[in-house]
Structure formats: C-alpha cells, structure tokens
Design a protein around this motif. Structure first.
Motif, PDB file in Angstrom:
ATOM      1  N   LYS A   1      19.359  -8.282  22.168  1.00 33.62           N
ATOM      2  CA  LYS A   1      18.433  -9.391  22.408  1.00 33.62           C
ATOM      3  C   LYS A   1      17.758  -9.307  23.771  1.00 33.62           C
ATOM      4  O   LYS A   1      16.974 -10.183  24.116  1.00 33.62           O
TER       5      LYS A   1
ATOM      6  N   LEU B   1      21.324  -5.831  14.404  1.00 35.39           N
ATOM      7  CA  LEU B   1      21.618  -7.175  14.881  1.00 35.39           C
ATOM      8  C   LEU B   1      22.456  -7.959  13.877  1.00 35.39           C
ATOM      9  O   LEU B   1      23.363  -8.715  14.265  1.00 35.39           O
TER      10      LEU B   1
ATOM     11  N   TYR C   1      16.042   0.748  21.147  1.00 34.68           N
ATOM     12  CA  TYR C   1      16.649  -0.321  21.941  1.00 34.68           C
ATOM     13  C   TYR C   1      16.843   0.107  23.387  1.00 34.68           C
ATOM     14  O   TYR C   1      17.895  -0.119  23.995  1.00 34.68           O
TER      15      TYR C   1
ATOM     16  N   GLU D   1      27.939  -8.631  17.108  1.00 31.11           N
ATOM     17  CA  GLU D   1      28.029  -9.934  17.755  1.00 31.11           C
ATOM     18  C   GLU D   1      28.469  -9.728  19.200  1.00 31.11           C
ATOM     19  O   GLU D   1      28.677  -8.596  19.648  1.00 31.11           O
ATOM     20  N   GLY D   2      28.589 -10.811  19.931  1.00 31.99           N
ATOM     21  CA  GLY D   2      29.083 -10.731  21.295  1.00 31.99           C
ATOM     22  C   GLY D   2      28.163  -9.937  22.202  1.00 31.99           C
ATOM     23  O   GLY D   2      26.938 -10.088  22.182  1.00 31.99           O
ATOM     24  N   LEU D   3      28.760  -9.062  23.022  1.00 28.42           N
ATOM     25  CA  LEU D   3      28.004  -8.305  24.015  1.00 28.42           C
ATOM     26  C   LEU D   3      26.941  -7.420  23.374  1.00 28.42           C
ATOM     27  O   LEU D   3      25.811  -7.342  23.875  1.00 28.42           O
TER      28      LEU D   3
ATOM     29  N   SER E   1      19.390  -7.919  27.027  1.00 29.77           N
ATOM     30  CA  SER E   1      20.138  -7.544  28.229  1.00 29.77           C
ATOM     31  C   SER E   1      20.370  -6.034  28.304  1.00 29.77           C
ATOM     32  O   SER E   1      20.769  -5.520  29.346  1.00 29.77           O
TER      33      SER E   1
ATOM     34  N   TYR F   1      15.057  -7.738  20.948  1.00 28.96           N
ATOM     35  CA  TYR F   1      14.819  -8.925  20.139  1.00 28.96           C
ATOM     36  C   TYR F   1      14.459 -10.164  20.960  1.00 28.96           C
ATOM     37  O   TYR F   1      14.271 -11.230  20.384  1.00 28.96           O
ATOM     38  N   ASP F   2      14.360 -10.034  22.287  1.00 25.58           N
ATOM     39  CA  ASP F   2      13.814 -11.198  23.004  1.00 25.58           C
ATOM     40  C   ASP F   2      12.358 -11.378  22.592  1.00 25.58           C
ATOM     41  O   ASP F   2      11.894 -12.497  22.386  1.00 25.58           O
TER      42      ASP F   2
ATOM     43  N   ALA G   1      25.323  -7.831  20.532  1.00 27.06           N
ATOM     44  CA  ALA G   1      24.204  -8.662  20.092  1.00 27.06           C
ATOM     45  C   ALA G   1      23.345  -9.072  21.286  1.00 27.06           C
ATOM     46  O   ALA G   1      22.118  -9.066  21.217  1.00 27.06           O
ATOM     47  N   ASP G   2      23.997  -9.409  22.394  1.00 27.57           N
ATOM     48  CA  ASP G   2      23.264  -9.784  23.590  1.00 27.57           C
ATOM     49  C   ASP G   2      22.440  -8.618  24.119  1.00 27.57           C
ATOM     50  O   ASP G   2      21.314  -8.808  24.585  1.00 27.57           O
ATOM     51  N   ARG G   3      22.995  -7.410  24.032  1.00 31.40           N
ATOM     52  CA  ARG G   3      22.249  -6.225  24.465  1.00 31.40           C
ATOM     53  C   ARG G   3      20.991  -6.043  23.613  1.00 31.40           C
ATOM     54  O   ARG G   3      19.917  -5.754  24.133  1.00 31.40           O
TER      55      ARG G   3
END
Length: 315
Positions: free
Chosen positions: A198, A186, A54, A190-192, A200, A59-60, A194-196
């Motif tokens: 995906k 994943l 990662y 959740e939250g930040l 970020s 995951y994008d 999970a966004d990382r």
C-alpha cells in the motif's frame, strides 16, 4: 527510417541464477545485435513501455498507465541506479496528447522505476542518460489490471504523438513473456506485507530489500530443480504471441481476458502488454515488418525469454 521498435524480456536474475553458457551466448548475441541496430538508427527520442514490481507503484495510488515527466531508477538486483534523461517538455506534451486521444494516463514528476525500466536502458542503449527517454508505465501485477485493448489504445495514442514530433523515435517494450515469479498479491497478504504493497515499500530498508531479492533467487533455484514449484512456462503461447505481434494482428488479443491470460501463461505474463503497446505505437507509422525474433524458455530466469524488432515497411 523514422521509427524503430525493439521488445526484450527483462529478468532480475541475470548473474544470480544463470542458464548454461551456450544459452547465455544466445541471449547476449541477440541483445548485442539489437544494441548495434539501435546505435545505427541513432534515435532522437525513446519511448519505453515497462511494468513495475512494487518498487515504484503501489496501492496508495495504482494507475493503469502513467507517463513520467521525470524518473529515477532504484538499482534493484544490481541494475543501474540514478536519474533517467527525461525531456520534460516533450513528456508533458505526450501526456496531453494521450489524454486528448481518449486514453486516461496518470503523470508523475517523481517516477520511481526498477529493473524493468533500467535493464533495457542499460542493455540496449548503454545507460540511463545516453538518449532522451519518455518512460511509460503499464500496470502488470496489481489487480485490477488494464486489458489488452486499453494497452493497445495507449500505444496507438503514444505513436500518433511520436509521429507528430518529426523525430527519429525508438519504441521499447520491456517484460514478459510467460512467467510467474513469487510476487505478493494484496488479497493474499496482511500485516506488514499488505502495508508495503500500500505504499510503505517505496523506501525499503536495505536488509528487507535484500531478503526480498533473495526470495526470488531461491524461487528460481527451486524452479530449476522442480518445475512444479511455480506456474509452468508456456513456450507454445509465447511463440503464438510473437507471431501475432509480427503479423500486425494486435486487435485479436483484445478478447483475451486477464484471468484467462494468467491461467494460460502465468500472472506476470501481463507484462507483455508493454510489447503490445510498443507495437501499437509503431503501427501509427504505417505497416511494419518484424525481424530478429528470438525465443527460448529459460527456467533459471523464471521466464519465457524473447526479443523481437520491427520497423515501418516504407523504410
């Protein structure tokens, strides 16, 4: 000799949580011997099979396999940072050949890689740009994962292309063996976080990257004190796996499912598919002979740590 193989475990924990000095001497000797062997071989082209953690793949868009047309290393955990010397024309031809051979591999003209790629280039080749390198990513942490069979077929396709170039080629496999460091999933965050995962996380702030690295370092220290704090290493499976590679029985691994492998040896053990791909690539040059096998479980590095070399028997 037209082909050479070297597989080597990587670990971001070198210099942060190290084993006893005599173990370090063992490991460094195995690496130095491999480096000398590669130097004598003087490869004209290198294929490096490695996973990611990662740092470059998210995951994008999460491919099972990706061949780099250009690549740069981010320098995590103090490893080398900078541009990797990728011969774009050969990499493009490799990607086309692999697809024509029936293996779906993505391509990237901006491949971002971490210590999984940088460490073997530093330790075995002397840097990121000394030799032309085609980087081949194999997803080993982000479910759903490719299985052993797909990794083997990828390797065979790369090997057939490598043979067609007429160059002296070096196949490198980076990762494994049994281990399960604290890698986020994943389905469990959740939250930040999970966004990382995906996407970020591709450009983490310095303080957040440092905190992430410190979590791994702290986990290693706990693992040394309490072997039950993480999934145990599995030396018996590791040695059996090395034997399977050495004997050329790669297809026997096809039936080992992802969930079963995770249960046996840890969720990050899927990195060994890079070794399978490398050996499968070498098999395109005919029967091979394995040598210079090294193995030791090293809890300080949260790893069953190993190395193995091989070359075509006709050489």
């Amino acid at each position: 000799m037209s082909a050479l193989l070297q597989c080597l475990s990587h670990t971001p924990l070198v210099g942060f949580v190290d084993p006893a000095p005599d173990v370090l001497v063992e490991v460094n000797t195995a690496i130095a011997t491999a480096r000398e062997r590669i130097e004598c071989f003087s490869p004209e082209l290198v294929f490096l099979f490695s996973p990611d953690h990662y740092n470059g793949f998210f995951y994008d868009v999460m491919p099972s396999f990706c061949i780099g047309m250009a690549a740069h290393a981010i320098g995590d955990f103090g490893t080398a940072a900078g541009v990797i010397s990728v011969p774009q024309g050969l990499a493009e031809a490799c990607a086309e050949a692999v697809l024509a051979d029936g293996v779906d591999a993505a391509v990237s003209y901006r491949m971002q890689v971490d210590h999984g790629f940088a460490q073997p280039l530093e330790q075995l080749l002397g840097g990121l740009q000394r030799y032309p390198v085609i980087p081949v990513f194999i997803n080993a942490v982000a479910a759903p994962l490719p299985g052993f069979r797909r990794a083997r077929l990828l390797g065979e396709a790369v090997g057939r292309f490598a043979r067609s170039t007429g160059k002296r080629v070096l196949f490198l496999g980076s990762g494994g063996l049994s281990h399960q460091p604290p890698v986020p999933e994943l389905a469990r965050v959740e939250g930040l976080m999970a966004d990382r995962l995906k996407g970020s996380g591709r450009h983490l702030p310095a303080d957040e990257r440092e905190a992430r690295q410190q979590r791994v370092i702290n986990a290693a220290r706990r693992f040394v004190e309490d072997p039950d704090s993480l999934h145990p290493l599995n030396p018996e499976w590791d040695q059996s796996f090395l034997g399977t590679l050495a004997s050329g029985r790669l297809a026997e691994l096809d039936g080992l499912g992802n969930a079963e492998l995770s249960a046996i040896a840890g969720k990050s053990t899927h990195e060994v598919k890079t070794w399978v791909a490398a050996f499968a690539a070498l098999s395109a040059f005919g029967p091979y002979q394995a040598s210079h096998r090294y193995y030791r479980p090293i809890p300080e590095w949260i790893a069953g740590f190993g190395a193995i070399a091989a070359a075509p028997t006709q050489s």
